[in-house]
Design an enzyme around this catalytic site. Structure first.
Site, mmCIF file in Angstrom:
data_model
loop_
_atom_site.group_PDB
_atom_site.id
_atom_site.type_symbol
_atom_site.label_atom_id
_atom_site.label_comp_id
_atom_site.label_asym_id
_atom_site.label_seq_id
_atom_site.Cartn_x
_atom_site.Cartn_y
_atom_site.Cartn_z
ATOM 1 N N LYS A 1 -2.479 -13.542 -2.127
ATOM 2 C CA LYS A 1 -2.587 -14.820 -1.912
ATOM 3 C C LYS A 1 -1.716 -15.875 -3.320
ATOM 4 C CE LYS A 1 -6.420 -14.234 1.440
ATOM 5 N NZ LYS A 1 -7.500 -13.910 1.659
ATOM 6 N N GLN B 1 -13.001 -15.392 -0.643
ATOM 7 C CA GLN B 1 -12.708 -13.995 -0.226
ATOM 8 C C GLN B 1 -13.905 -13.008 0.952
ATOM 9 O OE1 GLN B 1 -9.098 -12.932 0.616
ATOM 10 N NE2 GLN B 1 -9.932 -11.750 1.023
ATOM 11 N N ASP C 1 -9.131 -22.047 5.093
ATOM 12 C CA ASP C 1 -9.216 -20.831 5.389
ATOM 13 C C ASP C 1 -9.799 -21.322 7.131
ATOM 14 O OD1 ASP C 1 -9.681 -18.800 4.829
ATOM 15 O OD2 ASP C 1 -10.754 -17.706 4.131
#
Ligand code: NAP
Length: 279
Positions: free
Chosen positions: A47, A91, A114
């Protein structure tokens, strides 16, 4: 037809780089990595690499594996209040002692790149604009870019997780598909998957989807990332299924790169929204 997620992601990232340059905005993404799980560390590195590629500044907050929920919440509060941070990505999965729901709920919805926060999930359910979960968003981009008709199609989603299965089903419904969601308690899975014009597998079981489960000509999207004997395998038996499917994503090189491209797009969008003057 092979649905080349890697090639499409590269083109999307290149376009995004141009958009970021033009916008005059300098978006910043903060990742929060807890513990030393090698797969999570690899995903976070990928990422950051994509951020560098498109011109997004990125910072990583590394926390020890034995950190408490309240310590994570404190760090998120700091990131939420930091005016230089546009997007926050925690994460997942988190270590067992941490309350994942509390952590997701603690991210400022405006910085939730997200799309997992209940406010953003609610927007998805209501069909309102908002950040969409990166993997389902990337899959919708693949379907759109390859001209795969969703309207009126029967889409079958294997998996009902909050990060993939549920938002995937909702996005397909918003795109006028007729959606069936399957999970581990579904009876006679093959009889359902065989009806799918679009079959999306997000079960996390290597080679679970076999050729006899697929309707000839169907579009098959393989979300699974399973490590088998040191190799990455999808949920779909690619060799057998590709001979009868009309279109199929490979693993690697399908959904994964599009997930990252979607994250970059969500980060620019979060930065843009935060730059808008308050009404
Ligand atoms: P998850 O939370 O473990 O959910 C898996 C889902 O699959 C559950 O709903 C489960 O049913 C269902 N399932 C498991 N075995 C099944 C079976 N034999 N038949 C029917 N349904 C079954 O996983 P996830 O986070 O959604 O991720 C799914 C997979 O996608 C994993 O391999 C993950 O690594 C991968 N992934 C890839 C990307 C990417 O960018 N490529 C992104 C995210 C995830 P129950 O609900 O009944 O348990």
């Amino acid at each position: 037809m092979i649905l080349d997620g890697k090639g499409l992601a590269d083109r999307r990232l290149e376009a995004l780089k141009g958009k970021i340059k033009e916008s005059g905005i300098n978006p910043t993404l903060a990742t929060v990595l807890i513990g030393d799980d090698p797969a999570s560390a690899l995903y976070v590195r990928m990422k950051h690499r994509a951020c560098e590629q498109v011109g997004i500044r990125s910072v990583n907050v590394q926390l020890p594996g034995d950190v408490s929920t309240s310590e994570v919440l404190d760090r998120l509060k700091t990131l939420n209040e930091d005016p230089d941070i546009d997007g926050i990505l925690v994460q997942l999965p988190l270590p067992a002692q941490i309350d994942t729901h509390q952590v997701i709920n603690a991210v400022n919805p405006a910085k939730d790149v997200d799309g997992y926060h209940p406010v953003n999930m609610g927007k998805l359910v209501g069909g309102l604009p908002g950040p969409r979960s990166c993997t389902p968003k990337g899959i919708m981009t693949i379907l759109n870019e390859y001209g795969i008709e969703t309207s009126g199609a029967h889409a079958v989603v294997i998996g009902r997780s909050v990060d993939v299965g549920k938002p995937m089903a909702l996005l397909l419904m918003l795109a006028d598909a007729t959606v069936t969601v399957c999970h581990s308690k579904t009876k006679d899975l093959p009889s359902i998957t065989k009806q799918a014009d679009i079959l999306i597998s997000a079960a996390g079981k290597a080679d679970m989807v076999t050729a006899d489960m697929v309707k000839p000509g169907a579009t098959v999207i393989d979300v699974g990332t399973n490590h088998v004997n040191g190799k990455l395998r999808g949920d779909v038996d690619f060799e057998a299924v590709s001979s009868i499917a009309g279109a199929i994503t490979p693993v690697p090189g399908g959904v994964g790169p599009m997930t990252i491209a979607s994250l970059m797009e969500n980060t620019l969008e979060a930065a843009r929204s935060r730059c808008k003057p308050a009404e």
